[in-house]
Design a protein around this motif. Structure first.
Motif, PDB file in Angstrom:
ATOM      1  N   PHE A 161       0.828  -1.225   0.000  1.00 23.38           N
ATOM      2  CA  PHE A 161       0.000   0.000   0.000  1.00 23.38           C
ATOM      3  C   PHE A 161       0.851   1.259   0.000  1.00 23.38           C
ATOM      4  O   PHE A 161       0.442   2.286  -0.499  1.00 23.38           O
ATOM      5  CB  PHE A 161      -0.894   0.043   1.254  1.00 23.38           C
ATOM      6  N   PHE A 162       2.031   1.145   0.591  1.00 29.90           N
ATOM      7  CA  PHE A 162       2.838   2.314   0.918  1.00 29.90           C
ATOM      8  C   PHE A 162       3.149   3.196  -0.302  1.00 29.90           C
ATOM      9  O   PHE A 162       2.704   4.336  -0.412  1.00 29.90           O
ATOM     10  CB  PHE A 162       4.136   1.835   1.589  1.00 29.90           C
ATOM     11  N   VAL A 163       3.911   2.622  -1.250  1.00 33.43           N
ATOM     12  CA  VAL A 163       4.326   3.420  -2.398  1.00 33.43           C
ATOM     13  C   VAL A 163       3.177   3.662  -3.394  1.00 33.43           C
ATOM     14  O   VAL A 163       3.019   4.786  -3.881  1.00 33.43           O
ATOM     15  CB  VAL A 163       5.553   2.767  -3.079  1.00 33.43           C
ATOM     16  N   PRO A 164       2.346   2.632  -3.705  1.00 30.95           N
ATOM     17  CA  PRO A 164       1.229   2.898  -4.636  1.00 30.95           C
ATOM     18  C   PRO A 164       0.333   4.061  -4.202  1.00 30.95           C
ATOM     19  O   PRO A 164      -0.207   4.780  -5.038  1.00 30.95           O
ATOM     20  CB  PRO A 164       0.456   1.577  -4.630  1.00 30.95           C
ATOM     21  N   PHE A 165       0.198   4.271  -2.892  1.00 40.96           N
ATOM     22  CA  PHE A 165      -0.606   5.391  -2.405  1.00 40.96           C
ATOM     23  C   PHE A 165      -0.029   6.718  -2.914  1.00 40.96           C
ATOM     24  O   PHE A 165      -0.746   7.577  -3.434  1.00 40.96           O
ATOM     25  CB  PHE A 165      -0.646   5.373  -0.871  1.00 40.96           C
ATOM     26  N   PHE A 166       1.284   6.860  -2.788  1.00 36.37           N
ATOM     27  CA  PHE A 166       1.925   8.100  -3.232  1.00 36.37           C
ATOM     28  C   PHE A 166       1.836   8.254  -4.757  1.00 36.37           C
ATOM     29  O   PHE A 166       1.617   9.337  -5.277  1.00 36.37           O
ATOM     30  CB  PHE A 166       3.402   8.132  -2.800  1.00 36.37           C
ATOM     31  N   ILE A 167       2.015   7.122  -5.457  1.00 33.57           N
ATOM     32  CA  ILE A 167       1.967   7.192  -6.931  1.00 33.57           C
ATOM     33  C   ILE A 167       0.582   7.657  -7.393  1.00 33.57           C
ATOM     34  O   ILE A 167       0.464   8.538  -8.248  1.00 33.57           O
ATOM     35  CB  ILE A 167       2.289   5.820  -7.560  1.00 33.57           C
ATOM     36  N   ALA A 168      -0.451   7.050  -6.816  1.00 34.32           N
ATOM     37  CA  ALA A 168      -1.812   7.436  -7.194  1.00 34.32           C
ATOM     38  C   ALA A 168      -2.012   8.924  -6.933  1.00 34.32           C
ATOM     39  O   ALA A 168      -2.584   9.645  -7.761  1.00 34.32           O
ATOM     40  CB  ALA A 168      -2.824   6.601  -6.408  1.00 34.32           C
ATOM     41  N   LEU A 169      -1.488   9.389  -5.814  1.00 37.59           N
ATOM     42  CA  LEU A 169      -1.653  10.793  -5.437  1.00 37.59           C
ATOM     43  C   LEU A 169      -1.010  11.717  -6.471  1.00 37.59           C
ATOM     44  O   LEU A 169      -1.626  12.665  -6.957  1.00 37.59           O
ATOM     45  CB  LEU A 169      -1.028  11.008  -4.056  1.00 37.59           C
ATOM     46  N   TYR A 170       0.244  11.437  -6.845  1.00 37.72           N
ATOM     47  CA  TYR A 170       0.886  12.386  -7.759  1.00 37.72           C
ATOM     48  C   TYR A 170       0.415  12.229  -9.203  1.00 37.72           C
ATOM     49  O   TYR A 170       0.471  13.174  -9.972  1.00 37.72           O
ATOM     50  CB  TYR A 170       2.412  12.421  -7.613  1.00 37.72           C
ATOM     51  N   LEU A 171      -0.084  11.054  -9.554  1.00 37.70           N
ATOM     52  CA  LEU A 171      -0.659  10.918 -10.897  1.00 37.70           C
ATOM     53  C   LEU A 171      -1.967  11.680 -11.027  1.00 37.70           C
ATOM     54  O   LEU A 171      -2.230  12.332 -12.032  1.00 37.70           O
ATOM     55  CB  LEU A 171      -0.936   9.438 -11.194  1.00 37.70           C
ATOM     56  N   MET A 172      -2.779  11.581  -9.987  1.00 39.79           N
ATOM     57  CA  MET A 172      -4.078  12.253 -10.030  1.00 39.79           C
ATOM     58  C   MET A 172      -3.901  13.766 -10.124  1.00 39.79           C
ATOM     59  O   MET A 172      -4.651  14.445 -10.805  1.00 39.79           O
ATOM     60  CB  MET A 172      -4.896  11.902  -8.790  1.00 39.79           C
ATOM     61  N   MET A 173      -2.856  14.257  -9.457  1.00 41.98           N
ATOM     62  CA  MET A 173      -2.662  15.703  -9.444  1.00 41.98           C
ATOM     63  C   MET A 173      -2.015  16.234 -10.714  1.00 41.98           C
ATOM     64  O   MET A 173      -2.497  17.161 -11.339  1.00 41.98           O
ATOM     65  CB  MET A 173      -1.767  16.082  -8.250  1.00 41.98           C
ATOM     66  N   GLY A 174      -0.883  15.641 -11.094  1.00 42.06           N
ATOM     67  CA  GLY A 174      -0.029  16.284 -12.091  1.00 42.06           C
ATOM     68  C   GLY A 174      -0.266  15.922 -13.535  1.00 42.06           C
ATOM     69  O   GLY A 174       0.294  16.567 -14.426  1.00 42.06           O
ATOM     70  N   GLY A 175      -1.044  14.887 -13.824  1.00 39.02           N
ATOM     71  CA  GLY A 175      -1.277  14.491 -15.216  1.00 39.02           C
ATOM     72  C   GLY A 175       0.019  14.095 -15.905  1.00 39.02           C
ATOM     73  O   GLY A 175       1.002  13.745 -15.261  1.00 39.02           O
ATOM     74  N   MET A 176       0.022  14.170 -17.235  1.00 38.60           N
ATOM     75  CA  MET A 176       1.181  13.718 -18.020  1.00 38.60           C
ATOM     76  C   MET A 176       2.418  14.558 -17.725  1.00 38.60           C
ATOM     77  O   MET A 176       3.520  14.034 -17.631  1.00 38.60           O
ATOM     78  CB  MET A 176       0.836  13.787 -19.515  1.00 38.60           C
ATOM     79  N   LYS A 177       2.229  15.858 -17.582  1.00 37.71           N
ATOM     80  CA  LYS A 177       3.396  16.719 -17.365  1.00 37.71           C
ATOM     81  C   LYS A 177       4.037  16.419 -16.011  1.00 37.71           C
ATOM     82  O   LYS A 177       5.248  16.249 -15.901  1.00 37.71           O
ATOM     83  CB  LYS A 177       3.010  18.192 -17.438  1.00 37.71           C
ATOM     84  N   GLY A 178       3.197  16.340 -14.984  1.00 46.62           N
ATOM     85  CA  GLY A 178       3.723  16.023 -13.652  1.00 46.62           C
ATOM     86  C   GLY A 178       4.389  14.658 -13.653  1.00 46.62           C
ATOM     87  O   GLY A 178       5.494  14.479 -13.106  1.00 46.62           O
ATOM     88  N   ALA A 179       3.728  13.678 -14.314  1.00 47.21           N
ATOM     89  CA  ALA A 179       4.286  12.327 -14.361  1.00 47.21           C
ATOM     90  C   ALA A 179       5.623  12.328 -15.093  1.00 47.21           C
ATOM     91  O   ALA A 179       6.576  11.664 -14.665  1.00 47.21           O
ATOM     92  CB  ALA A 179       3.303  11.393 -15.070  1.00 47.21           C
ATOM     93  N   ALA A 180       5.711  13.072 -16.193  1.00 47.65           N
ATOM     94  CA  ALA A 180       6.954  13.096 -16.977  1.00 47.65           C
ATOM     95  C   ALA A 180       8.079  13.746 -16.181  1.00 47.65           C
ATOM     96  O   ALA A 180       9.228  13.281 -16.203  1.00 47.65           O
ATOM     97  CB  ALA A 180       6.725  13.841 -18.285  1.00 47.65           C
ATOM     98  N   TRP A 181       7.784  14.839 -15.468  1.00 47.70           N
ATOM     99  CA  TRP A 181       8.818  15.475 -14.633  1.00 47.70           C
ATOM    100  C   TRP A 181       9.319  14.515 -13.559  1.00 47.70           C
ATOM    101  O   TRP A 181      10.516  14.372 -13.347  1.00 47.70           O
ATOM    102  CB  TRP A 181       8.242  16.716 -13.955  1.00 47.70           C
ATOM    103  N   VAL A 182       8.364  13.885 -12.880  1.00 43.85           N
ATOM    104  CA  VAL A 182       8.743  12.942 -11.817  1.00 43.85           C
ATOM    105  C   VAL A 182       9.555  11.789 -12.416  1.00 43.85           C
ATOM    106  O   VAL A 182      10.610  11.405 -11.893  1.00 43.85           O
ATOM    107  CB  VAL A 182       7.488  12.389 -11.091  1.00 43.85           C
ATOM    108  N   ASN A 183       9.068  11.258 -13.540  1.00 39.25           N
ATOM    109  CA  ASN A 183       9.772  10.157 -14.212  1.00 39.25           C
ATOM    110  C   ASN A 183      11.203  10.543 -14.554  1.00 39.25           C
ATOM    111  O   ASN A 183      12.139   9.761 -14.365  1.00 39.25           O
ATOM    112  CB  ASN A 183       9.058   9.793 -15.527  1.00 39.25           C
TER     113      ASN A 183
END
Lengths: 497, 96
Positions: A161-183
């Motif tokens: 649960f630990f890491v997937p929780f954070f991933i879901a959070l930042y995906l929901m917020m940032g969309g493709m641009k946020g995901a690409a920056w994080v990636n």
């Protein structure tokens, strides 16, 4: 606890980066949220695509593969991916050009315009089904390593649960641009850390060559092909795995999403070229780390061998640096979950929901995609609850399954005679055979050559059958109105270069 | 004349890509079952596979960035204009 603190820190930084993308308004409309408004430069594209593919499989899975099966593992995810430089260019050049002209946002769009709605929906479902084992592999890898690094403070199940929780959070917020920056940031981080770990592991026994001499003295078969009576790393097994991984990469959502997001041709070309070159170096390292691990932490079997990456880090580095090295593997897993969940959520929202309810507003599409991010993540956590297949095997099965869409994609862009019926039948037959082989003979039938399949593994047999069905199906049926109409766009003379 | 030259060059690159792809996907012709010679601490077939991968990477780089066979940003605007014009024509036809 040092490891847990560092990993939590990385998760929080990722959420913060995505929050910046959200605050700057990069998720206001569907085009921004799903394809970053086609604004990504080549540096972000290269490392974002790299990170969205390199995963728990590349770090934990490949070191586990190297540990258990030796040098033959290099054919699974290193030089065999270099052909993606030209394969991606030829297969996705039109994805880039037509995507920009037609404002495509999902991987179902080219299939929909070329073959119609039925193929568009089937493709989305097939990719989702194929993505699940790969996502489960990442989440499982995260759980296993978190348990190992926290020395049991965080159990496997809490880790799920630990890491997937954070991933879901930042995906929901940032969309493709946020995901690409994080990636991109995560991609640079784990590439650097794998080099550092490689250096420490090899220096423990006096360098690379002395280390390998010690390994060959104890485990000579790890340096051979065709061992176990010709069963392990036979030519058909090597070819089957190498082709599955490479062709699977062509067909997953990530190259589509990144082609749509590219700002320029130069960025697109740099992205497709750099991927294979970086894999050649960066994934060779964990494989060799796993092989060296056989003399540093001997005796691990099956799923337990997935821990070798963290265990050799602990055995060769100071605690804080080992934590950073393993955190590198974590970021690789996180970025892949991120890329794949986002791609699938986009597909469902744009290719299914929008088709069923054409009146759906753009803002609602974004919210629906956000909800599916959460749903996909939850399903994967449930499936990962009882792990019984190692990360590497799960990943190869996923890549093999999605690769059967290769012919439909090729036909859409390069064969005027391709028909909807041929595309649909070839996809369904390919996936159906993969699933059947898995149900009948388990993972061994999909991965390893079978006498009953003319010494091919299940993936290759499915892939070839899918190709045969595609060509026969297209020749036996006539292109319909949609296919005829699509030719003007897909075979426009300006696309010939 | 120019188009024939491009076709020929494309064919040469494509052939090289395919041959090197096969070599990167299978140790056919440079590997064998059982004991092997070592090069730089790794089996000779693994070493050659990495070399073939590196050669393919360089060839792809040349094809994509140093020949006139690939797509460039200079072409992009023209292609987009033509595709968008086609799109508009299609829309008009459908409305009629």
């Amino acid at each position: 606890m040092v490891a847990v603190t560092i990993i939590t820190g990385i998760c929080l930084v990722s959420v913060f980066i995505s929050y910046i993308a959200f605050r700057k308004g990069f998720t206001k409309n569907a085009d921004d949220y799903f394809v970053a408004g086609s604004s990504l430069g080549y540096f972000v594209l290269i490392f974002s695509l790299l990170a969205s593919f390199l995963s728990a499989f590349s770090m934990f899975g490949m070191s586990s593969f190297g540990y258990r099966l030796g040098y033959g593992s290099l054919y699974v995810l290193t030089a065999n991916l270099v052909p993606l430089g030209f394969l991606w260019y030829f297969m996705h050049k039109k994805t880039f050009l037509l995507g920009r002209a037609r404002k495509w946002m999902s991987m179902g769009a080219p299939f929909g315009e070329r073959y119609g709605t039925a193929m568009r929906i089937i493709l989305v479902l097939v990719v989702l089904v194929a993505s699940i084992p790969y996502l489960v592999a990442q989440i499982q890898g995260i759980g296993v390593m978190l348990e190992a690094m926290s020395e049991g403070i965080i159990s496997f199940h809490v880790g799920l649960f630990f890491v997937p929780f954070f991933i879901a959070l930042y995906l929901m917020m940032g969309g493709m641009k946020g995901a690409a920056w994080v990636n991109a940031i995560q991609g640079v981080f784990f590439s650097v850390m794998v080099f550092v770990l490689f250096f420490f592991v090899m220096m423990k026994n006096g360098g690379f060559i002395p280390t390998m001499e010690m390994v060959i003295a104890k485990h000579p078969k790890l340096f051979q092909i065709g061992w176990a009576g010709g069963k392990v790393w036979s030519y058909p097994m090597i070819f089957g795995m190498a082709a599955a991984m490479c062709l699977g990469c062509v067909c997953f959502p990530q190259p589509y999403m990144h082609a749509y997001s590219s700002r320029s041709v130069r960025g697109f070309k740099a992205m497709v070229l750099a991927f294979g070159g970086i894999c050649l170096v960066v994934i060779t390292m964990p494989t060799l780390i796993g092989i060296a691990g056989t003399i540093i932490v001997p005796g691990l079997k099956g799923v337990q061998a997935d821990k070798i990456y963290g265990l050799v880090a602990s055995a060769t580095m100071p605690d804080w640096l080992a934590a950073f090295a393993v955190a590198g593997g974590f970021t690789a897993a996180m970025s892949t979950v991120n890329g794949l969940v986002f791609g699938n959520a986009t597909n469902i929202s744009v290719d299914i929901i929008k088709i069923i309810r054409p009146e759906t507003k753009q803002s609602d599409l974004i919210n629906i995609a956000r909800i599916f991010v959460g749903i996909i993540m939850a399903v994967c956590v449930v499936i990962a609850w009882n792990p019984n297949t190692p990360v590497a095997e799960l990943s190869v099965i996923a890549f093999g399954t999605v690769a059967v869409t290769f012919f439909a994609l090729w036909g859409a862009y390069y064969w005027e005679r391709a028909t909807k019926t041929g595309a649909i039948l070839s996809t369904l037959v390919g996936v159906g055979l993969n699933v059947t082989f898995f149900l009948v003979g388990g993972k061994k039938m999909v991965l390893f050559p079978q006498e009953s399949l003319f010494n091919l593994n299940g993936f290759l047999a499915s892939f070839i059958a899918s190709g045969v069905v595609f060509f026969v199906g297209c020749y036996l049926t006539q292109p319909g109105r949609i296919e005829e109409k699509s030719l003007k766009l897909f075979f426009h003379q300006s696309l010939t270069k | 004349m120019e188009s024939t030259r491009k076709k020929k060059n494309n064919l040469i690159f494509l052939t090289l890509f395919l041959v090197l792809t096969v070599l990167c996907w299978c140790p056919v012709g440079y590997g064998s079952y059982g004991e092997v010679a070592m090069i730089f601490g790794m089996p000779s077939w693994a070493f050659f596979m990495l070399v073939f991968g590196a050669v393919l990477f360089v060839l792809e780089w040349i094809y994509l960035f140093w020949t006139d066979l690939a797509l460039y940003d200079d072409d992009l605007e023209t292609i987009m204009t033509e595709l968008e014009a086609l799109d508009e024509k299609e829309l008009i036809k459908e409305e009629v």
